[in-house]
Scaffold this motif. Structure first.
Motif, PDB file in Angstrom:
ATOM      1  N   LEU A  75     -23.399 -66.024  -0.658  1.00 31.95           N
ATOM      2  CA  LEU A  75     -22.114 -66.906  -0.372  1.00 31.95           C
ATOM      3  C   LEU A  75     -21.465 -66.963  -1.896  1.00 31.95           C
ATOM      4  O   LEU A  75     -20.040 -66.888  -1.920  1.00 31.95           O
ATOM      5  N   ALA A  76     -22.156 -66.977  -2.719  1.00 30.36           N
ATOM      6  CA  ALA A  76     -21.401 -66.828  -4.276  1.00 30.36           C
ATOM      7  C   ALA A  76     -20.663 -65.763  -4.481  1.00 30.36           C
ATOM      8  O   ALA A  76     -19.419 -65.551  -4.916  1.00 30.36           O
ATOM      9  N   GLN A  77     -21.338 -64.465  -4.225  1.00 32.04           N
ATOM     10  CA  GLN A  77     -20.616 -63.134  -4.188  1.00 32.04           C
ATOM     11  C   GLN A  77     -19.657 -63.160  -3.332  1.00 32.04           C
ATOM     12  O   GLN A  77     -18.520 -62.725  -3.812  1.00 32.04           O
ATOM     13  N   VAL A  78     -19.564 -63.618  -2.097  1.00 38.32           N
ATOM     14  CA  VAL A  78     -18.105 -63.471  -1.246  1.00 38.32           C
ATOM     15  C   VAL A  78     -17.283 -64.391  -1.801  1.00 38.32           C
ATOM     16  O   VAL A  78     -16.098 -64.024  -1.917  1.00 38.32           O
TER      17      VAL A  78
ATOM     18  N   PRO B  62     -10.219 -65.195  -5.465  1.00 36.74           N
ATOM     19  CA  PRO B  62      -8.878 -64.791  -6.476  1.00 36.74           C
ATOM     20  C   PRO B  62      -7.875 -64.223  -5.446  1.00 36.74           C
ATOM     21  O   PRO B  62      -6.551 -64.462  -5.905  1.00 36.74           O
ATOM     22  N   ASP B  63      -8.104 -63.444  -4.244  1.00 43.45           N
ATOM     23  CA  ASP B  63      -7.105 -62.993  -3.423  1.00 43.45           C
ATOM     24  C   ASP B  63      -6.397 -64.192  -2.707  1.00 43.45           C
ATOM     25  O   ASP B  63      -5.251 -63.974  -2.571  1.00 43.45           O
TER      26      ASP B  63
ATOM     27  N   PRO C 170      -1.809 -72.053  -5.088  1.00 42.45           N
ATOM     28  CA  PRO C 170      -2.962 -72.993  -4.989  1.00 42.45           C
ATOM     29  C   PRO C 170      -3.561 -73.191  -3.559  1.00 42.45           C
ATOM     30  O   PRO C 170      -2.679 -73.311  -2.546  1.00 42.45           O
ATOM     31  N   ILE C 171      -4.736 -73.410  -3.334  1.00 35.76           N
ATOM     32  CA  ILE C 171      -5.249 -73.836  -2.200  1.00 35.76           C
ATOM     33  C   ILE C 171      -4.853 -75.565  -2.023  1.00 35.76           C
ATOM     34  O   ILE C 171      -5.264 -76.264  -2.860  1.00 35.76           O
ATOM     35  N   GLU C 172      -4.090 -75.638  -0.572  1.00 39.22           N
ATOM     36  CA  GLU C 172      -3.914 -76.877  -0.490  1.00 39.22           C
ATOM     37  C   GLU C 172      -4.782 -77.889   0.466  1.00 39.22           C
ATOM     38  O   GLU C 172      -5.033 -78.850   0.574  1.00 39.22           O
ATOM     39  N   ALA C 173      -5.381 -76.874   1.196  1.00 35.18           N
ATOM     40  CA  ALA C 173      -6.520 -77.322   2.502  1.00 35.18           C
ATOM     41  C   ALA C 173      -7.232 -76.262   2.719  1.00 35.18           C
ATOM     42  O   ALA C 173      -6.881 -75.217   2.727  1.00 35.18           O
ATOM     43  N   TRP C 174      -8.437 -76.656   3.277  1.00 36.97           N
ATOM     44  CA  TRP C 174      -9.222 -75.748   3.854  1.00 36.97           C
ATOM     45  C   TRP C 174      -9.385 -76.001   5.414  1.00 36.97           C
ATOM     46  O   TRP C 174      -9.475 -77.166   5.679  1.00 36.97           O
ATOM     47  N   ILE C 175      -9.305 -75.245   6.219  1.00 36.54           N
ATOM     48  CA  ILE C 175      -9.599 -75.213   7.647  1.00 36.54           C
ATOM     49  C   ILE C 175     -10.773 -74.533   8.101  1.00 36.54           C
ATOM     50  O   ILE C 175     -10.800 -73.278   7.804  1.00 36.54           O
ATOM     51  N   ILE C 176     -11.590 -75.038   8.539  1.00 30.95           N
ATOM     52  CA  ILE C 176     -12.945 -74.744   8.793  1.00 30.95           C
ATOM     53  C   ILE C 176     -13.048 -74.793  10.558  1.00 30.95           C
ATOM     54  O   ILE C 176     -12.897 -75.577  11.125  1.00 30.95           O
ATOM     55  N   ASP C 177     -13.187 -73.607  10.834  1.00 34.42           N
ATOM     56  CA  ASP C 177     -13.506 -73.463  12.469  1.00 34.42           C
ATOM     57  C   ASP C 177     -14.963 -73.666  12.368  1.00 34.42           C
ATOM     58  O   ASP C 177     -15.857 -72.452  12.403  1.00 34.42           O
ATOM     59  N   ASP C 178     -15.361 -74.651  13.132  1.00 39.56           N
ATOM     60  CA  ASP C 178     -16.791 -74.958  13.093  1.00 39.56           C
ATOM     61  C   ASP C 178     -17.346 -74.839  14.776  1.00 39.56           C
ATOM     62  O   ASP C 178     -18.335 -75.478  15.192  1.00 39.56           O
ATOM     63  N   THR C 179     -16.475 -74.065  15.534  1.00 39.36           N
ATOM     64  CA  THR C 179     -16.653 -73.968  16.698  1.00 39.36           C
ATOM     65  C   THR C 179     -18.118 -73.614  17.193  1.00 39.36           C
ATOM     66  O   THR C 179     -18.673 -74.049  18.068  1.00 39.36           O
ATOM     67  N   ASP C 180     -18.758 -72.828  16.440  1.00 40.56           N
ATOM     68  CA  ASP C 180     -20.203 -72.286  16.579  1.00 40.56           C
ATOM     69  C   ASP C 180     -20.996 -72.603  15.326  1.00 40.56           C
ATOM     70  O   ASP C 180     -21.897 -71.870  15.242  1.00 40.56           O
TER      71      ASP C 180
END
Length: 105
Positions: free
Chosen positions: A63-66, A72-73, A79-89
């Motif tokens: 995960l650190a490597q990913v 950076p991309d 800047p990141i303003e929010a993280w959207i996490i799909d926790d469906t599964d």
């Protein structure tokens, strides 16, 4: 050496992650093999099974490597303003290794 514990596991990890992201009915090794290497499905199936069975890499290191490769991309667009996490599964994807082992079962 890669975060997978051995440089030879880098391509199978990449193929496995690619398979997880592709649109297919099942997220098991057989359809992943057909989608990631259609001209050599049997060999790819064996390669993915071997990777899954020998999956002794560190989740934290992978995960650190990913994060090091992807962040950076993402931040290149602003800047990141929010993280959207799909926790469906999420219950089946608590870690890379639990996914690998669950799908190979």
């Amino acid at each position: 050496m890669s975060v997978t514990g051995h440089a030879a596991r880098t391509k199978p990890l990449r193929d496995y992650c690619t398979g997880l992201m592709m649109f297919c009915d099942r997220k098991s090794v057989e359809p992943m093999a057909a989608m990631t290497a259609p001209d050599r499905t049997a060999a790819q199936h064996q390669s993915l099974l071997h990777f899954v069975g020998q999956g002794d890499c560190s989740d934290q290191q992978v995960l650190a490597q990913v994060r090091e490769m992807v962040l950076p991309d993402i931040e290149g667009h602003g800047p990141i303003e929010a993280w959207i996490i799909d926790d469906t599964d999420l219950r089946n994807r608590l870690s890379i290794l639990s996914v690998v082992r669950a799908i190979s079962g």
